[in-house]
Every structure is written in C-alpha cells, then in structure tokens.
Design an enzyme around this catalytic site. Structure first.
Site, PDB file in Angstrom:
ATOM      1  N   GLU A  50      -5.119  -8.754   0.805  1.00 13.76           N
ATOM      2  CA  GLU A  50      -5.724  -8.403   2.097  1.00 13.76           C
ATOM      3  C   GLU A  50      -7.190  -8.100   1.864  1.00 13.76           C
ATOM      4  O   GLU A  50      -7.562  -7.471   0.873  1.00 13.76           O
ATOM      5  CB  GLU A  50      -5.111  -7.138   2.724  1.00 13.76           C
ATOM      6  CG  GLU A  50      -3.793  -7.316   3.387  1.00 13.76           C
ATOM      7  CD  GLU A  50      -3.275  -6.027   4.028  1.00 13.76           C
ATOM      8  OE1 GLU A  50      -4.088  -5.217   4.520  1.00 13.76           O
ATOM      9  OE2 GLU A  50      -2.048  -5.832   4.017  1.00 13.76           O
ATOM     10  N   GLU A  81       0.814  -1.220   0.000  1.00  8.70           N
ATOM     11  CA  GLU A  81       0.000   0.000   0.000  1.00  8.70           C
ATOM     12  C   GLU A  81       0.849   1.271   0.000  1.00  8.70           C
ATOM     13  O   GLU A  81       0.772   2.086   0.942  1.00  8.70           O
ATOM     14  CB  GLU A  81      -0.944   0.015   1.205  1.00  8.70           C
ATOM     15  CG  GLU A  81      -1.887  -1.162   1.263  1.00  8.70           C
ATOM     16  CD  GLU A  81      -2.961  -1.006   2.336  1.00  8.70           C
ATOM     17  OE1 GLU A  81      -2.884  -0.086   3.157  1.00  8.70           O
ATOM     18  OE2 GLU A  81      -3.897  -1.828   2.331  1.00  8.70           O
TER      19      GLU A  81
HETATM   20  C1  BG6 Z   1      -4.159  -2.315   5.557  1.00  6.13           C
HETATM   21  C2  BG6 Z   1      -2.735  -2.442   6.018  1.00  6.13           C
HETATM   22  O1  BG6 Z   1      -4.352  -1.019   5.115  1.00  6.13           O
HETATM   23  O2  BG6 Z   1      -5.184  -2.461   6.456  1.00  6.13           O
HETATM   24  C3  BG6 Z   1      -2.561  -3.036   7.393  1.00  6.13           C
HETATM   25  O3  BG6 Z   1      -1.929  -3.106   5.071  1.00  6.13           O
HETATM   26  C4  BG6 Z   1      -3.671  -2.578   8.308  1.00  6.13           C
HETATM   27  O4  BG6 Z   1      -1.294  -2.711   7.852  1.00  6.13           O
HETATM   28  C5  BG6 Z   1      -5.002  -3.038   7.724  1.00  6.13           C
HETATM   29  O5  BG6 Z   1      -3.504  -2.983   9.621  1.00  6.13           O
HETATM   30  C6  BG6 Z   1      -6.224  -2.664   8.554  1.00  6.13           C
HETATM   31  O6  BG6 Z   1      -6.303  -1.289   8.751  1.00  6.13           O
HETATM   32  P1  BG6 Z   1      -6.227  -0.659  10.208  1.00  6.13           P
HETATM   33  O7  BG6 Z   1      -5.890   0.773   9.976  1.00  6.13           O
HETATM   34  O8  BG6 Z   1      -7.567  -0.840  10.818  1.00  6.13           O
HETATM   35  O9  BG6 Z   1      -5.161  -1.381  10.917  1.00  6.13           O
END
Ligand code: BG6
Length: 458
Positions: free
Chosen positions: A360, A162
């Site tokens: 993800e 990202e």
């Molecule tokens: C993604 C990232 O954006 O989302 C992770 O690659 C992150 O590092 C995940 O933890 C969830 O988002 P957040 O901000 O709730 O942790």
C-alpha cells in the site's frame, strides 16, 4: 529518464472487505461502534454503506483489468464467512469469495488474499478480542478453513494487514473500538496477534498448501530530529515499539531484546505461556507486504514524565515537526518519498533482504470533484505522488533490494474508517449517490505504467 521494472513485477492495488463490500450478515466491532457512536464517523456514514463490491464485483473486476492490474489484494471478512467467529461457515460467503477469486483468475489477475483487516467479529470482541487466547485459537481455525476452501486457487496469503493499527487505535489512542487506553492491554493484544499470525503460518505449512504466506506491515521509518544521543534513543524506542514489535517476530522469529528489556523494566510485559517462543519462531514468513504512507519524526522529550500519568509510548519521545516538511493536508500525513528506499535498505541490510513488495502507498484527498475536467478527475497530484515514490523504489531495486511489486491504496474510492468518505484514494472515482464508477487520470497513468512495466520521468 525511463524507469523500467523487473520482469513479472506486480502492478496492482489493495482494498479490504469491510471498506468495500457493503452490507454483511456478521456483525463486526465497526458495526457495533457505529450503532453506539455514529458521531465518531465523518458525516455519520457507517460500515454498512461501503462501495457495494458485494453487488458489483464482476464489473469492478473488469475495471481492474482495464487498469492493467496483474495482481490485486483484498481481504476475506471473518465475520461474513463465520458470523460468530467460531461456528458455522456461511455458504453465501463461500459462494461470494469463490466467485471473486475465480473471476480475478479468469481476467489474468493474481489474487492476494488477506485474512484480517481491522474487522474483528463482534462475538469475538465480546469475549475479549485479541486479549483472549480463545480468539487466537478461533482465528487459527478460521485461517485453516480459508486455506482449505480457497487454497487450491490462492497462492499469496497474508495473515494480517497492519496489525499494529488495532493496537494503537483500540488500546492506546482511541480511534478503533473498544476505545481503551491501557498500555499493558495494548501489549497483550499485540503479543496475541503475533501468536495468531504464527498459528496461521503453522496451519498453512502443516496443510502443505501451494504458494506462500506473509503479512502486511505498515513500516513507518523513525527519523530522529538530530544525531544527538537523546534524539537517537527516542527514535530507537519508537522504532522498537511501532515497527520492530512485528517486523522482528515475523522475519527473525523472535522479539528484539531491547524491546523485551524495556517493557520488563516498566512491568509492562504481556503474560507468556510455555511454548510461545517456539510458536513465534514458526511464524517466519515467505513474503512481506509493506504499507508506506508517512515517516515518523521524533525527538527526545522536552519535559520530564509525570510519574502519576499512565504508561504510554510517549514516555520516551515527542513527535517532531520538521521545518519545511511536505504535507498531505487532508490526511495530515507528511509525504516523504525517500522513506520507501530507507525501508528497503533497512530490510536488505538488517533482515537478510526478504522477498517483499509495496502493498500500500497512497494519497487521500478531500473534495476531488473540484478537479473534474471533461467529466474526469484530473488528479495530477496523485500521479506525481506515485511516480516520485516509484523512483525511490526503483533505486532500492537497482541496489539489490528484493522488492517484487507495487500496489496502490486503492482501486475504487472506499470507506476510510472514522474518516468514512472524507478523503478519496482511488484510481476510480465513486459517485456515492449513484454508485457510478469513473476512472481518474491517475488510473489511466497507472494502466499505461503497468502495461509498459515502467514510466518516463525527469
Ligand atoms: C492503511 C489501511 O492504513 O491506510 C487502510 O490499510 C486505510 O485500511 C489506508 O484505509 C488509508 O488510511 P485512512 O485512515 O485515510 O483510510
């Protein structure tokens, strides 16, 4: 209906070094920011207190096996491997990552290794971070060291996770260090990140390493409020800035002309040097990781821009709250499952159908303890979330999209940047006080789905 997936489909999850490993020698921007402003982190929990994977890697990998993962992504911490970013390699870090990679392979789990997940070594930030081309060169050296140290066993590399997020967080919207708000500096950071990516791809190819190299992008489809040309234009510009600013360079080897023309007309283009375009053209990838959490809904601006205000992406659009949208209230993100399909179709039709996978997708929920039944978190909402997304992914594959796998965020509940441990995403519950790990109902569901290479759903 039974949804079955192609042979050798990648079932697994993703994590990152800084969010899981726990205490480390090399200082990162997160350590520095936390030491200065602990109040910016939920309950004052900082980056040194993350899920203790550094100690528990062996039993944690046994849990991955129990979840029937055939693949798993994590990242190498640049600051752990090379504490000042550019100097000596830390031998303990080499031992640690060797052990993790070897154990994953011994358990039949393919390691997917990412080189940068928001965790800039502080020494590199002190000389300007991604604003400084010396940091691009230091990153390229670090990448090459990783290929040489681990490339005999790692066949799936990713240059960045990202990369737009540190641009947004650090230089536009104040949720990452160094908390700057300045569009031109943001554009420079984004541009230099693309150069760093391309340098790493070039080093990988020059070294004749086995396997493949890619990048992980958070693709956030931009949906216009309506088909009115003003809303369509707003969505187009949001797409250029937040998706295509990375997607086009890594898949087509060049920037979208519209984006360059737009930034040029507002005098916001970063400084280029001779040879940059040739380098960017060499950054084309073999495999695209797609992180998908939420769509971006936009409309044209309701008001004229104040010409005295600093230049920002929002000069061109307002965000749009679609009536009736489904929300994850804990994270404040809309849940829109067809987005995954729209991303795949866009890649198929406009980017020559690249090899890709969902790297993800996930749902962070607060206070999951309230769902404990007989000692286990019954997270049916997460099973519903995953299976609804998988249905749309399945539809994309059946229509010819080249999607090779699905990785969930994340394996064990981990530390979420400024949200720390507020929202939990894991297949495995983490008790912060005892560090005990307990598989949630979603973990069991995922293990069965991976084993059967599919699932039944209405
Ligand atoms: C993604 C990232 O954006 O989302 C992770 O690659 C992150 O590092 C995940 O933890 C969830 O988002 P957040 O901000 O709730 O942790």
């Amino acid at each position: 209906m039974y949804y079955s997936f192609p042979d050798n489909f990648w079932w697994g999850s993703a994590s990152s070094a800084l969010q899981t490993e726990g205490a480390r020698e090399g200082e990162t921007t997160w350590d520095r920011w936390f030491s200065r402003e602990p109040n910016r982190f939920h309950n004052g929990v900082g980056p040194q207190q993350t899920s203790t994977f550094y100690e528990h890697w062996k039993t944690d990998i046994a849990l991955l096996k129990q979840l029937n993962h055939n693949s798993f992504r994590t990242s190498i911490s640049w600051a752990r491997l090379i504490p000042d970013g550019i100097g000596e390699v830390n031998p303990q870090a080499v031992t640690f990552y060797n052990q993790v990679i070897d154990e994953l392979l011994a358990q039949g789990i393919t390691p997917f290794i990412n080189l940068f997940h928001f965790d800039m070594p502080m020494a590199m930030q002190e000389i300007g971070g991604w604003e400084n081309r010396e940091v691009v060169a230091a990153y390229a050296r670090y990448a090459q060291i990783c290929f040489e140290l681990f490339g005999d066993r790692v066949n799936h590399w990713f240059t960045f996770n990202e990369p737009i997020v540190p641009v947004e967080g650090g230089y536009l919207y104040d949720f990452h260090y160094p908390n700057v708000v300045d569009f031109r500096r943001a554009a420079t950071v984004a541009y230099h990140t693309v150069l760093a990516h391309a340098e790493a791809v070039r080093a990988f190819r020059a070294g004749n390493h086995a396997g493949e190299i890619g990048i992980v992008l958070n693709l956030t489809p931009s949906y216009p409020r309506s088909q009115n040309p003003a809303d369509l234009k707003a969505a187009h510009i949001a797409d250029l800035m937040f998706n295509r600013s990375f997607l086009d360079p890594v898949l087509k080897g060049e920037y979208p002309e519209d984006l360059v023309a737009l930034l040029k007309s507002y005098d916001q283009l970063p400084a280029c040097q001779p040879g940059d375009s040739e380098l960017i053209a060499q950054g084309k990838i073999d495999l695209l990781g797609i992180n998908y959490y939420q769509p971006r809904r936009v409309k044209c601006r309701d008001s004229a821009v104040n010409p005295e205000a600093p230049f920002m992406p929002e000069w061109f659009f307002d965000s749009y709250e679609m009536p009736g949208r489904k929300m994850n209230p804990y994270r404040g993100w809309e849940i829109y499952e067809p987005g995954i399909y729209d991303i795949l179709i866009n890649l198929r039709d406009n980017y020559a159908n690249p090899r890709c996978f969902i790297s993800e997708n996930g749902m962070g929920v607060e206070n999951e303890q309230r769902f404990i039944e007989n000692g286990q978190i019954n997270d049916q909402y997460r099973i519903d979330f995953i299976s609804e997304h998988l249905k749309w992914l399945h539809k994309g594959i059946s229509e010819g999209c080249h999607c090779l796998g699905y990785h969930m965020w994340t394996f064990i509940d981990n530390w979420s940047w400024c949200n720390a441990y507020k929202n939990r995403y894991g297949f495995v519950q983490l008790d912060l006080a005892t560090q005990q790990r307990t598989i949630k109902k979603s973990g069991e569901w995922f293990a069965a789905t991976a084993q059967n290479n599919g699932f039944t759903r209405e």
